[in-house]
Design a protein around this motif. Structure first.
Motif, short mmCIF file in Angstrom:
data_model
loop_
_atom_site.label_atom_id
_atom_site.label_comp_id
_atom_site.label_asym_id
_atom_site.label_seq_id
_atom_site.Cartn_x
_atom_site.Cartn_y
_atom_site.Cartn_z
N THR A 201 0.94 -1.23 0.07
CA THR A 201 -0.03 -0.11 -0.02
C THR A 201 0.98 1.17 0.02
O THR A 201 0.41 2.28 0.53
CB THR A 201 -1.11 0.04 1.36
OG1 THR A 201 -0.24 -0.15 2.61
CG2 THR A 201 -1.92 -1.02 1.06
N CYS A 202 2.06 1.00 -0.41
CA CYS A 202 3.14 2.13 -0.49
C CYS A 202 2.94 3.10 -1.68
O CYS A 202 3.38 4.36 -1.65
CB CYS A 202 4.49 1.50 -0.68
SG CYS A 202 4.57 0.11 -1.80
N CYS A 203 2.45 2.64 -2.77
CA CYS A 203 2.28 3.51 -4.01
C CYS A 203 1.11 2.79 -4.75
O CYS A 203 0.87 1.69 -4.63
CB CYS A 203 3.56 3.58 -4.98
SG CYS A 203 4.01 2.17 -5.68
N ARG A 204 0.60 3.72 -5.72
CA ARG A 204 -0.50 3.17 -6.78
C ARG A 204 -0.29 2.03 -7.48
O ARG A 204 -1.19 1.45 -7.81
CB ARG A 204 -1.08 4.60 -7.45
CG ARG A 204 -1.77 5.55 -6.51
CD ARG A 204 -2.68 5.14 -5.57
NE ARG A 204 -3.78 4.70 -6.10
CZ ARG A 204 -4.95 5.26 -6.26
NH1 ARG A 204 -5.17 6.48 -5.75
NH2 ARG A 204 -6.10 4.76 -6.98
N GLN A 205 1.23 2.09 -7.95
CA GLN A 205 1.62 1.09 -8.80
C GLN A 205 1.51 -0.44 -8.08
O GLN A 205 0.75 -1.30 -8.59
CB GLN A 205 3.03 1.15 -9.20
CG GLN A 205 3.45 0.05 -10.14
CD GLN A 205 4.77 0.08 -10.86
OE1 GLN A 205 4.68 0.63 -11.86
NE2 GLN A 205 5.90 0.07 -10.24
N CYS A 206 1.95 -0.25 -6.78
CA CYS A 206 1.83 -1.62 -5.92
C CYS A 206 0.72 -2.05 -5.68
O CYS A 206 0.15 -3.01 -5.72
CB CYS A 206 2.89 -1.30 -4.62
SG CYS A 206 4.44 -1.51 -5.11
N MET A 207 -0.30 -0.90 -5.34
CA MET A 207 -1.80 -1.20 -5.17
C MET A 207 -2.69 -1.81 -6.29
O MET A 207 -3.50 -2.63 -6.23
CB MET A 207 -2.22 0.07 -4.56
CG MET A 207 -1.94 0.43 -3.27
SD MET A 207 -2.21 2.17 -2.98
CE MET A 207 -3.94 2.18 -2.75
ZN LIG Z 1 5.03 0.62 -4.00
#
Ligand SMILES: [Zn+2]
Ligand SMILES: [Zn+2]
Length: 188
Positions: free
Chosen positions: A144-150
């Protein structure tokens, strides 16, 4: 020799872990796909060795009852396992020890909204530091660190504002991570 070259020749710090690091020999992978064109999904088998470890359809349903399974899957990625097991740095411990659990979770909600609540911009994937706050560890560990990972882990569209439901789901992941690792802080 210029000063810059001298700096470059200095011994490297311990291997830098990034979002796309792999250690397939240790059964730790990266499931973000290499740059793709068209509508191909950004998730899939390990980008380096092809190992299939994640039931993406289930992960993207974001069922609260499946979080334990999700965590097992997340921890097969180098970056997640690294943040899951790395000891908290001093600043992170100090900050966390000043607040109670309820306050920490309120801070986590605010941090989620301010860091990943808006659609992905040019700064995406750089908005969450790797140390300094236990919430940052939680965000990397739970994707949940950035929109890409999410987007690839949780199936959350990159180009929209998070809904209340999406924030609640991300916060639950963060909360579960903090509950698992908070005893470590209390001992510190
Ligand atoms: Zn990330
Ligand atoms: Zn691999």
């Amino acid at each position: 020799m210029s000063e810059l070259t001298d700096k470059l020749d200095a011994p490297l710090p311990s291997v830098k872990i990034t979002c796309t690091s792999v250690a397939c020999g240790e059964d730790l992978h990266c499931f973000l796909q290499k740059k793709r064109t068209g509508n191909l999904p950004h998730y899939g088998p390990c980008r380096a060795c092809g190992a299939e470890r994640v039931d993406w359809e289930r992960a993207h349903r974001r069922d609260f009852g499946d979080i334990d399974i999700l965590f097992t899957e997340l921890r097969q990625e180098v970056i997640r396992e690294h943040m899951w097991t790395k000891p908290f740095d001093n600043d992170a411990v100090r900050r966390a020890s000043k607040v109670d659990r309820k306050t920490l979770l309120e801070k986590a909600r605010k941090r989620l909204i301010s860091s990943v609540g808006k659609p992905a911009g040019a700064w995406d994937s750089r908005q969450t530091k790797m140390e300094g706050n236990v919430i940052f560890y939680a965000q990397h560990a739970t994707a949940t660190c950035c929109r890409q990972c999410m987007h690839y882990w949780h199936g959350i569209d990159k180009n929209t504002h998070l809904t209340q439901q999406e924030v609640d789901y991300c916060l639950t992941l963060v909360e579960r991570f903090l509950d698992a690792r908070l005893p470590e802080i209390e001992k510190a």
